[in-house]
Design an enzyme around this catalytic site. Structure first.
Site, PDB file in Angstrom:
ATOM      1  N   LYS A  21       0.838  -1.210   0.000  1.00 57.31           N
ATOM      2  CA  LYS A  21       0.000   0.000   0.000  1.00 57.31           C
ATOM      3  C   LYS A  21       0.871   1.257   0.000  1.00 57.31           C
ATOM      4  CE  LYS A  21      -1.762   1.576   4.077  1.00 57.31           C
ATOM      5  NZ  LYS A  21      -1.499   3.000   4.386  1.00 57.31           N
ATOM      6  N   ASN A  22       1.859   1.294   0.888  1.00 52.37           N
ATOM      7  CA  ASN A  22       2.619   2.531   1.064  1.00 52.37           C
ATOM      8  C   ASN A  22       3.629   2.789  -0.047  1.00 52.37           C
ATOM      9  OD1 ASN A  22       1.094   3.083   3.258  1.00 52.37           O
ATOM     10  ND2 ASN A  22       2.661   2.566   4.784  1.00 52.37           N
TER      11      ASN A  22
ATOM     12  N   ARG B 135      -4.535  10.762   4.521  1.00 55.85           N
ATOM     13  CA  ARG B 135      -3.439  11.690   4.688  1.00 55.85           C
ATOM     14  C   ARG B 135      -2.482  11.751   3.505  1.00 55.85           C
ATOM     15  NH1 ARG B 135      -0.841  14.338   8.640  1.00 55.85           N
ATOM     16  NH2 ARG B 135       1.315  14.276   7.973  1.00 55.85           N
TER      17      ARG B 135
ATOM     18  N   CYS C 239      -5.212  13.038  13.169  1.00 56.57           N
ATOM     19  CA  CYS C 239      -5.143  11.635  12.782  1.00 56.57           C
ATOM     20  C   CYS C 239      -5.096  10.808  14.050  1.00 56.57           C
ATOM     21  CB  CYS C 239      -3.888  11.454  11.956  1.00 56.57           C
ATOM     22  SG  CYS C 239      -3.326   9.788  11.823  1.00 56.57           S
TER      23      CYS C 239
ATOM     24  N   ARG D  10       0.748  14.432  13.545  1.00 53.55           N
ATOM     25  CA  ARG D  10       1.204  14.259  12.157  1.00 53.55           C
ATOM     26  C   ARG D  10       1.158  15.561  11.338  1.00 53.55           C
ATOM     27  NH1 ARG D  10      -0.925   8.794   9.570  1.00 53.55           N
ATOM     28  NH2 ARG D  10       1.026   8.920   8.432  1.00 53.55           N
ATOM     29  N   PRO D  11       2.028  16.507  11.658  1.00 52.79           N
ATOM     30  CA  PRO D  11       2.053  17.768  10.903  1.00 52.79           C
ATOM     31  C   PRO D  11       2.652  17.599   9.503  1.00 52.79           C
ATOM     32  CG  PRO D  11       3.838  17.707  12.505  1.00 52.79           C
ATOM     33  CD  PRO D  11       3.039  16.459  12.708  1.00 52.79           C
TER      34      PRO D  11
ATOM     35  N   ASP E 100       4.850   0.572  11.982  1.00 57.76           N
ATOM     36  CA  ASP E 100       3.635  -0.061  11.455  1.00 57.76           C
ATOM     37  C   ASP E 100       3.503  -1.530  11.861  1.00 57.76           C
ATOM     38  OD1 ASP E 100       2.947   2.309  10.294  1.00 57.76           O
ATOM     39  OD2 ASP E 100       3.497   1.754   8.252  1.00 57.76           O
TER      40      ASP E 100
ATOM     41  N   ARG F 266      -8.642  -0.735   4.536  1.00 53.14           N
ATOM     42  CA  ARG F 266      -7.757   0.300   3.989  1.00 53.14           C
ATOM     43  C   ARG F 266      -6.397  -0.288   3.635  1.00 53.14           C
ATOM     44  NH1 ARG F 266      -6.445   4.530   7.820  1.00 53.14           N
ATOM     45  NH2 ARG F 266      -5.070   4.909   6.087  1.00 53.14           N
TER      46      ARG F 266
HETATM   47  C1  EPZ Z   1       4.439   6.906   6.372  1.00 57.42           C
HETATM   48  O1  EPZ Z   1       3.714   7.973   6.964  1.00 57.42           O
HETATM   49  C2  EPZ Z   1       3.466   5.757   6.264  1.00 57.42           C
HETATM   50  N1  EPZ Z   1       2.339   6.143   5.420  1.00 57.42           N
HETATM   51  C3  EPZ Z   1       2.987   5.355   7.657  1.00 57.42           C
HETATM   52  O2  EPZ Z   1       2.166   4.210   7.518  1.00 57.42           O
HETATM   53  C4  EPZ Z   1       4.204   5.003   8.505  1.00 57.42           C
HETATM   54  O3  EPZ Z   1       3.764   4.723   9.821  1.00 57.42           O
HETATM   55  C5  EPZ Z   1       5.198   6.161   8.523  1.00 57.42           C
HETATM   56  O4  EPZ Z   1       5.547   6.527   7.161  1.00 57.42           O
HETATM   57  C6  EPZ Z   1       6.486   5.843   9.270  1.00 57.42           C
HETATM   58  O5  EPZ Z   1       7.098   4.732   8.692  1.00 57.42           O
HETATM   59  C7  EPZ Z   1       2.429   6.022   4.099  1.00 57.42           C
HETATM   60  O6  EPZ Z   1       3.459   5.674   3.546  1.00 57.42           O
HETATM   61  C8  EPZ Z   1       1.208   6.316   3.311  1.00 57.42           C
HETATM   62  P1  EPZ Z   1       6.621  10.317   8.334  1.00 57.42           P
HETATM   63  P2  EPZ Z   1       4.309   9.429   6.913  1.00 57.42           P
HETATM   64  O7  EPZ Z   1       6.543  11.522   7.493  1.00 57.42           O
HETATM   65  O8  EPZ Z   1       5.093   9.551   5.653  1.00 57.42           O
HETATM   66  C9  EPZ Z   1       6.785  13.598  11.826  1.00 57.42           C
HETATM   67  C10 EPZ Z   1       0.192   2.939   7.805  1.00 57.42           C
HETATM   68  O9  EPZ Z   1      -0.369   2.380   8.794  1.00 57.42           O
HETATM   69  N2  EPZ Z   1       6.582  14.622  10.790  1.00 57.42           N
HETATM   70  O10 EPZ Z   1       7.821   9.434   8.169  1.00 57.42           O
HETATM   71  O11 EPZ Z   1       3.217  10.380   7.165  1.00 57.42           O
HETATM   72  C11 EPZ Z   1       5.547  12.730  12.012  1.00 57.42           C
HETATM   73  O12 EPZ Z   1       4.585  13.364  12.835  1.00 57.42           O
HETATM   74  C12 EPZ Z   1       0.771   4.333   7.918  1.00 57.42           C
HETATM   75  O13 EPZ Z   1       0.267   2.388   6.699  1.00 57.42           O
HETATM   76  C13 EPZ Z   1       6.677  15.950  11.141  1.00 57.42           C
HETATM   77  O14 EPZ Z   1       6.923  16.301  12.307  1.00 57.42           O
HETATM   78  O15 EPZ Z   1       5.312   9.417   8.151  1.00 57.42           O
HETATM   79  C14 EPZ Z   1       6.149  11.490  12.622  1.00 57.42           C
HETATM   80  O16 EPZ Z   1       6.363  11.697  13.982  1.00 57.42           O
HETATM   81  C15 EPZ Z   1       0.487   4.990   9.209  1.00 57.42           C
HETATM   82  N3  EPZ Z   1       6.461  16.895  10.178  1.00 57.42           N
HETATM   83  C16 EPZ Z   1       7.501  11.392  11.929  1.00 57.42           C
HETATM   84  O17 EPZ Z   1       7.792  12.702  11.424  1.00 57.42           O
HETATM   85  C17 EPZ Z   1       6.189  16.563   8.885  1.00 57.42           C
HETATM   86  O18 EPZ Z   1       6.008  17.462   8.059  1.00 57.42           O
HETATM   87  C18 EPZ Z   1       7.554  10.409  10.769  1.00 57.42           C
HETATM   88  O19 EPZ Z   1       6.517  10.716   9.861  1.00 57.42           O
HETATM   89  C19 EPZ Z   1       6.115  15.192   8.524  1.00 57.42           C
HETATM   90  C20 EPZ Z   1       6.315  14.243   9.504  1.00 57.42           C
END
Ligand code: EPZ
Length: 429
Positions: free
Chosen positions: A22-23, A102, A126, A131-132, A316, A408
């Site tokens: 998916k991701n 998202r 979320c 998740r900013p 995950d 999902r």
């Molecule tokens: C991806 O989310 C995945 N989603 C998530 O899978 C996964 O948990 C996550 O990566 C971590 O591996 C998809 O690929 C669609 P990040 P993503 O940006 O990209 C912070 C699932 O169940 N952050 O790596 O949104 C954030 O809050 C989902 O399939 C900021 O602070 O994750 C988090 O603490 C859930 N500012 C950390 O970074 C930003 O602008 C990592 O988030 C962006 C992120």
């Protein structure tokens, strides 16, 4: 609303075919916005999130056709999507669509890179934390975009096009890296991304973009270089296997006992999780068909694990590991370092009789001998599937409510598990 009914206690034996990730599929579909030619994606999983993204892309004027099964295809062969963004008729991604998923916010990058403008609703809160998107905005601003927030929308423009830049992420972010790589592909000049996420899905995106004519080097490492090109063309790409689905079924087998081949799975995509499973007492072997996971009689050993960006233990799989540790012969410690508040499954696991103490980012799980089935419900995808794992091992009946979360991210979960001997069925009301 559909529910899933499980009668626990059966071991899992047989073969489970692993679907496309998916991701990986979601950013690959979004990347189709970067070209006016057709991008063909093979092995796209049949999931609610994929269907939702099809609707979102459709709103921008993208045509998507799905090609059905062909003779000789595997049982869970993913679909083939032909995605054509020949004419982008709308550069706005509205709140009603983005708020449901998202990752759809990421369309901001290709729209800005190709059309030089985008108006995309902020994704909002979320269930797994705040998740900013500040780091995504930072990356786009570095590339020369002007960004304002207006009425809940990110309004981005780059009248002369994006320009190559250095982007040093203060924190590892998958979404930020996806957005930076997509936007930089069509920027004028070279971009260097440091502290980039190394997740396999980033490498899959870069591989696909390179087939489309991009010049991306170093994806899968913390330093990615992107030499911008003036246009991208069509290509054909196969989505990589889902490492989280793989790890989830591996945990399920470790939990119930039995012996299952996860066909099509690739060990290098989840080595840290496989190492934890071995420590926990599962037998993990890799062969050319996939990964075999077995546990026959051995106890489940407690473990101490912290989630971390790839190649660390994935957030995950944190909920699924916790479900497994509920039946370990001692106390386990699981620390969540990626998302605050990703512990909603703790309260629900308690309904099975689990003994879990939360202290900030760390959960201590005191293993018990037997779980008892219960009605449960979760508010995110991975938490929901952890309840399925617990239900498979629990005595008696478990009813998992709010199944749409599972839909999902897990393709035909109940068929895959029942083919291996689980007593699990969907109840549609
Ligand atoms: C991806 O989310 C995945 N989603 C998530 O899978 C996964 O948990 C996550 O990566 C971590 O591996 C998809 O690929 C669609 P990040 P993503 O940006 O990209 C912070 C699932 O169940 N952050 O790596 O949104 C954030 O809050 C989902 O399939 C900021 O602070 O994750 C988090 O603490 C859930 N500012 C950390 O970074 C930003 O602008 C990592 O988030 C962006 C992120």
């Amino acid at each position: 609303m559909d529910r899933i009914r499980i009668v626990g206690g059966n071991k899992l034996n047989g073969t489970i075919a692993i679907s496309g990730a998916k991701n990986a599929a979601l950013p690959l579909m979004i990347a189709a916005l970067l070209t006016d030619e057709t991008l063909i994606l093979d092995n796209v999983p049949r999931l609610a999130d994929v269907a939702q993204l099809q609707r979102i892309l459709g709103n921008h004027g993208v045509d998507i056709t799905s090609v059905g099964k062909r003779p000789g295809d595997r049982q869970y062969q993913g679909q083939t999507l032909h995605i054509s963004a020949a004419n982008i008729i709308d550069t706005t991604a509205p709140y009603e669509l983005v708020s449901r998923m998202r990752a759809s916010f990421w369309v901001v990058a290709p729209l800005l890179a190709r059309m030089h403008e985008a108006r995309v609703s902020l994704p909002g809160g979320c269930a797994i934390g705040t998740r900013p998107v500040d780091l995504l905005i930072l990356a786009l601003e570095k590339l020369g975009a002007e960004i304002a927030i207006d009425g809940g929308y990110v309004v981005a423009s780059a009248p002369g096009g994006l320009k190559g830049a250095t982007i040093d992420f203060p924190k590892v972010t998958v979404s930020g890296t996806h957005v930076a790589v997509m936007a930089a592909s069509l920027a004028n000049g070279t971009t260097v991304i440091t502290n980039a996420a190394q997740e396999p899905e980033i490498l899959d995106l870069a591989d696909c973009l390179n087939k489309m004519g991009a010049r991306i080097y170093g994806a899968g490492t913390p330093r990615i270089t992107v030499e911008g090109v003036s246009r991208l063309h069509g290509a054909r790409h196969t989505v990589l296997p889902d490492r989280i689905e793989t790890g989830t079924y591996a945990m399920a087998v470790a939990m119930t006992g039995g012996d299952v081949l996860l066909s099509g799975a690739r060990a290098e995509l989840l080595q840290s999780a496989l190492d934890v499973l071995s420590q926990a007492g599962a037998e993990v072997t890799v062969n050319n068909e996939g990964i075999r996971v077995a546990r026959n009689g051995a106890a489940i050993n407690p473990v101490r694990v912290s989630t971390a960006p790839f190649p660390g233990f994935p957030t995950d799989l944190q909920a699924q590991l916790m479900a497994l540790m509920v039946c370990a012969t001692g106390s386990s410690h699981i620390t969540e370092t990626i998302f605050e508040n990703r512990f909603m499954h703790v309260q629900e696991l308690a309904r099975f009789g689990a003994r879990i103490q939360l202290d900030g980012e760390t959960a201590t799980i005191h293993g018990i001998e037997k779980l008892r089935g219960a009605p449960v419900m979760a508010t995110d995808l991975r938490a929901s599937v952890s309840l399925v794992i617990a239900g498979l091992a629990a005595e008696g009946e478990t009813m998992v409510n709010r199944v749409y979360h599972l839909d999902r991210g897990f393709e035909r979960l109940e068929q895959k598990l029942s083919a291996c001997g689980a007593s699990i069925e969907r109840i549609s009301d």
